[in-house]
Enzyme design. Structure first.
Site: not given
Ligand code: NAP
Length: 241
Positions: A13-14, A88-90, A92, A151, A182
């Site tokens: 992801g991000i 980060g995780i969700t 919900d 969250y 967003g």
């Molecule tokens: P994602 O696709 O679910 O990817 C999450 C990443 O975080 C993965 O690399 C995962 O590692 C890692 N991770 C999760 N829990 C962890 C932990 N306890 N320790 C170390 N690594 C951990 O999430 P994303 O959408 O890219 O989100 C990235 C950030 O942006 C988060 O903080 C999220 O809250 C924020 N955000 C996202 C959105 C959105 O729309 N996507 C919007 C607003 C904010 P593994 O691969 O090993 O599981």
């Protein structure tokens, strides 16, 4: 001198897009992940194929002992000058029926990680009198969101923590900023009705991880000289506050 950037949650992801952008910009990336070894390996391969450098660092950002054990030897050798707090995780659910475990795990992973990871890295930045810290919050942390009390609370906490750190260490040339995405097309939002939600977004689409990563890359660079304690929206105009 090797410039080092630690990106948490870099396997997907991000965070993955941030790791790739920072490697492109000349950083040796310490790419953290929790458990997805395959995704982490493919990130490292992708960065190296493009001529960049990446070291995989596995730990759970919510586990203080694990973070300390993983980071101490790395930081002792060459401290990172950039930290991207992205993992980060969700979990919900409506507040009235939210299990305590869903509250605590989200707060621990999303907000507890700020303490666990930022503190040891900040120590190295303090000594070096230079640092850039970028923390991934969310539009939910600005506005709240139905079904996301845990969250949203964690993400609002990150904004306040970052603004405080930004004021404490500015004189050491350590700048700390927040990015508030967003809706970004990653695994985290899989299953959401993208078509329906996009109707509410002025740009009429979800963002791409790379569009967040470009902002992170700027905030992580020396080109970012006078942005500190800022909250930058990357949301297609969905929220402009
Ligand atoms: P994602 O696709 O679910 O990817 C999450 C990443 O975080 C993965 O690399 C995962 O590692 C890692 N991770 C999760 N829990 C962890 C932990 N306890 N320790 C170390 N690594 C951990 O999430 P994303 O959408 O890219 O989100 C990235 C950030 O942006 C988060 O903080 C999220 O809250 C924020 N955000 C996202 C959105 C959105 O729309 N996507 C919007 C607003 C904010 P593994 O691969 O090993 O599981």
């Amino acid at each position: 001198m090797t410039k080092i950037a630690l990106v948490t949650g870099a396997s997907r992801g991000i965070g993955r897009a941030c790791a790739i952008a920072l490697a492109r910009d000349g950083f040796l990336v310490w790419a953290n992940y929790r458990s997805n070894q395959e995704a982490a390996d493919s990130l490292k391969a992708e960065i190296e194929a493009a001529g960049g450098a990446c070291k995989l660092v596995q730990f759970d950002v919510g586990d203080a002992d694990a973070v300390a054990a993983a980071l101490a030897p790395l930081e002792d050798e060459t401290p990172a000058s950039v930290l991207v707090n992205n993992a980060g995780i969700t979990r919900d659910g409506l507040f009235l029926t939210m299990p305590r475990e869903a509250w605590e795990s989200v707060i621990q992973t999303n907000l507890g990680s700020f303490y666990n990871v930022t503190k040891p890295v900040l120590k190295g930045m303090f000594k070096a009198k230079y640092g850039r810290i970028v923390t991934m919050s969310s539009i939910s942390g600005q506005q709240g969101n139905k079904g996301q009390a845990n969250y949203a609370a964690s993400k609002a906490g990150l904004i306040a923590a970052t603004k405080s750190v930004a004021q404490e260490y500015a004189r050491k040339n350590i700048l700390a900023n927040v990015v508030c995405p967003g809706f970004i097309a990653t695994d985290m939002v899989e299953g959401l009705p993208e078509k329906e939600i996009s109707k509410m977004i002025p740009q009429r689409r979800f963002g791409k991880p790379e569009e967040v990563a470009e902002v992170v890359a700027f905030l992580s660079s020396e080109r970012c000289g006078y942005v500190n304690g800022a909250v930058i929206n990357v949301n297609g105009g969905l929220f402009t506050g």
